[in-house]
Structures are given as structure tokens and as C-alpha cells.
Design a protein around this motif. Structure first.
Motif, mmCIF file in Angstrom:
data_model
loop_
_atom_site.group_PDB
_atom_site.id
_atom_site.type_symbol
_atom_site.label_atom_id
_atom_site.label_comp_id
_atom_site.label_asym_id
_atom_site.label_seq_id
_atom_site.Cartn_x
_atom_site.Cartn_y
_atom_site.Cartn_z
ATOM 1 N N ALA A 139 32.518 43.140 50.352
ATOM 2 C CA ALA A 139 32.241 44.453 49.764
ATOM 3 C C ALA A 139 31.494 44.201 48.460
ATOM 4 C CB ALA A 139 33.538 45.200 49.483
ATOM 5 N N ILE A 140 30.487 45.015 48.173
ATOM 6 C CA ILE A 140 29.749 44.890 46.915
ATOM 7 C C ILE A 140 29.833 46.241 46.207
ATOM 8 C CG2 ILE A 140 27.546 44.367 45.815
ATOM 9 C CD1 ILE A 140 26.879 42.657 48.334
ATOM 10 N N LEU A 141 30.480 46.216 45.036
ATOM 11 C CA LEU A 141 30.823 47.448 44.329
ATOM 12 C C LEU A 141 30.350 47.412 42.882
ATOM 13 C CD1 LEU A 141 34.491 47.527 45.627
ATOM 14 C CD2 LEU A 141 32.539 48.783 46.569
ATOM 15 N N GLY A 142 29.785 48.521 42.435
ATOM 16 C CA GLY A 142 29.359 48.674 41.044
ATOM 17 C C GLY A 142 30.034 49.881 40.430
ATOM 18 N N GLY A 143 30.720 49.660 39.331
ATOM 19 C CA GLY A 143 31.422 50.757 38.669
ATOM 20 C C GLY A 143 31.570 50.466 37.192
ATOM 21 N N GLU A 147 25.257 46.089 37.581
ATOM 22 C CA GLU A 147 26.297 45.075 37.488
ATOM 23 C C GLU A 147 27.289 45.376 38.601
ATOM 24 O OE1 GLU A 147 28.319 44.336 33.813
ATOM 25 O OE2 GLU A 147 26.460 44.256 32.659
ATOM 26 N N VAL A 148 27.601 44.379 39.416
ATOM 27 C CA VAL A 148 28.484 44.569 40.560
ATOM 28 C C VAL A 148 29.433 43.385 40.714
ATOM 29 C CG1 VAL A 148 26.815 45.983 41.858
ATOM 30 C CG2 VAL A 148 26.852 43.499 42.189
ATOM 31 N N VAL A 149 30.389 43.572 41.602
ATOM 32 C CA VAL A 149 31.199 42.454 42.063
ATOM 33 C C VAL A 149 31.042 42.331 43.568
ATOM 34 C CG1 VAL A 149 32.891 42.389 40.198
ATOM 35 C CG2 VAL A 149 33.285 43.891 42.157
ATOM 36 N N ARG A 150 30.975 41.093 44.004
ATOM 37 C CA ARG A 150 30.946 40.766 45.433
ATOM 38 C C ARG A 150 32.365 40.337 45.776
ATOM 39 N NH1 ARG A 150 30.732 36.534 48.888
ATOM 40 N NH2 ARG A 150 29.353 36.705 50.692
ATOM 41 N N VAL A 151 33.040 41.147 46.577
ATOM 42 C CA VAL A 151 34.447 40.927 46.897
ATOM 43 C C VAL A 151 34.548 40.431 48.333
ATOM 44 C CG1 VAL A 151 36.721 42.017 47.070
ATOM 45 C CG2 VAL A 151 35.092 42.802 45.326
ATOM 46 N N GLU A 152 35.019 39.199 48.504
ATOM 47 C CA GLU A 152 35.282 38.695 49.852
ATOM 48 C C GLU A 152 36.757 38.971 50.136
ATOM 49 O OE1 GLU A 152 34.945 34.702 52.646
ATOM 50 O OE2 GLU A 152 34.743 34.497 50.482
ATOM 51 N N PHE A 153 37.016 39.622 51.271
ATOM 52 C CA PHE A 153 38.387 40.013 51.569
ATOM 53 C C PHE A 153 38.727 39.787 53.035
ATOM 54 C CE2 PHE A 153 35.719 43.677 52.283
ATOM 55 C CZ PHE A 153 36.289 44.383 53.339
ATOM 56 N N ASP A 154 40.025 39.729 53.286
ATOM 57 C CA ASP A 154 40.556 39.575 54.632
ATOM 58 C C ASP A 154 40.912 40.973 55.141
ATOM 59 O OD1 ASP A 154 42.101 39.211 56.903
ATOM 60 O OD2 ASP A 154 43.433 37.718 56.010
ATOM 61 N N PRO A 155 40.128 41.537 56.053
ATOM 62 C CA PRO A 155 40.378 42.903 56.511
ATOM 63 C C PRO A 155 41.703 43.067 57.261
ATOM 64 C CG PRO A 155 38.665 41.891 57.834
ATOM 65 C CD PRO A 155 38.971 40.931 56.721
ATOM 66 N N ALA A 156 42.330 41.971 57.657
ATOM 67 C CA ALA A 156 43.654 42.063 58.288
ATOM 68 C C ALA A 156 44.734 42.319 57.233
ATOM 69 C CB ALA A 156 43.971 40.776 59.062
ATOM 70 N N ARG A 157 44.397 42.047 55.963
ATOM 71 C CA ARG A 157 45.373 42.220 54.871
ATOM 72 C C ARG A 157 45.051 43.396 53.959
ATOM 73 N NH1 ARG A 157 45.185 36.588 52.368
ATOM 74 N NH2 ARG A 157 46.658 37.451 50.874
#
Length: 184
Positions: free
Chosen positions: A11-15, A60-70
Motif C-alpha cells: 500500500a502506498i499512502l500519503g497523509g 511524501e508517502v509511505v510504502r507499506v508492505e503487509f500480510d493481507p492474511a493478518r
């Protein structure tokens, strides 16, 4: 013995300032890694100074690598919308400029649909007094931020910006999403 690889998503999110987002998402159960960076502008390999000057068009963003099972993408968006002001165009608090815009840079058609549905839901439920201005766009090239931004809040907890801006967002996440906080 064979170990099965975990299927991950990004997920890539900017806030607003990426230090805030990184500090929150690094604490979220199911998040495997968080990297601050820049996206959505017209210059290759932008620097922090260039982005802060507002000349490149990057967010400015964050690249969030996540486990979609969790933790699902929709769950990440619940956190995202709770820790920043998605109704404020090109600013978060005293941070002003297009680099601080609220944006979701999707990495799949599924993410696009979930993001748009989430904004529709927030609007329909009247969660915010003002309209949500969060952009939803396909993710172009992500440019990693300089290494000194990594774990910025964890390494600089007493820096004034971290105390007055980042820490309250982390506290809000830990309170509102207590069941989503990684075990220590």
C-alpha cells in the motif's frame, strides 16, 4: 522442511509528513515493513529538499508492505483515515504544500475499488464535517527517501516535531486501534 512464502501486498499512502505515517504503520500488526519515500511528481530520484521546496510535484508517502492474511487493505485505510485529516487540501496542520496532500496510490484494481468504496462510506456516514479530498490514483514510480528518514520517530522521540506532531498520532493509533498494535 519447506517454509511457505507469505503472500504480501503493498500500500502506498500519503497523509502529510511521512515520519507520522511511518511511526504509526510500523506499529501495526500484519505490517512487515514501512519505507518513506516520494511519489507522483515529475522528477526522477527526487531529494527531500527538492520535495520540501514543492518544485517536483511529489507527495511524501509511505510504502507499506503487509500480510493481507493478518491485516487487510481496508483495515490499513481505516487507520490511515483516522490518523490524518483527509479533508485538508495540500496540508496537514502546519505542514503546507502539495507534498503533504492526502493520497492513496493504488497498486491494483482491487485496491482502487476498496479505496473509492471507503471514501464513499466515510462520506455517506458523515464521519468528517468537510468533504474528503483524498486522491486515489494508480501508483507511479516510488522513490525511496534518504536513509536518515528510516525509523525517524523511533530514533528522534525528543525532537520537537516528533513530540508535538508525530507522538499524538502514534498515541491515537495505539488507543483507537489497540487490537491492531503489534505485540512488544
Amino acid at each position: 522442511m519447506t517454509t511457505q512464502a507469505v503472500a504480501t501486498e503493498v500500500a502506498i499512502l500519503g497523509g502529510g509528513c511521512f515520519w507520522c505515517l511511518e511511526a504509526v504503520f510500523v506499529d501495526a500488526e500484519g505490517v512487515l515493513s514501512v519505507k518513506s519515500g516520494y511519489i507522483g511528481g515529475h522528477a526522477d530520484s527526487p531529494t527531500y529538499q527538492q520535495v520540501c521546496d514543492g518544485d517536483t510535484g511529489h507527495a511524501e508517502v509511505v510504502r507499506v508492505e503487509f500480510d493481507p492474511a493478518r491485516i487487510g487493505f481496508a483495515d490499513l485505510l481505516d487507520v490511515f483515515f483516522a490518523i490524518h485529516d483527509p479533508t485538508s487540501l495540500n496540508r496537514q496542520g502546519n505542514d503546507v504544500g502539495t507534498q503533504y496532500r492526502s493520497a492513496i496510490f493504488t497498486t491494483s484494481a482491487g485496491q482502487d475499488a476498496v479505496a473509492r468504496a471507503k471514501i464513499t462510506e466515510l462520506t455517506r456516514e458523515g464521519v468528517f464535517r468537510d468533504p474528503v479530498v483524498t486522491e486515489v490514483l494508480p501508483a507511479p514510480t516510488f522513490w525511496p527517501a534518504e536513509a536518515y528518514h528510516d525509523d525517524y520517530f523511533a530514533r528522534n522521540p525528543f525532537q520537537p516535531y516528533c513530540q508535538y506532531v508525530v507522538a499524538p498520532k502514534v498515541a491515537k493509533f495505539r488507543s483507537k486501534f489497540a487490537k491492531r498494535v503489534k505485540a512488544s
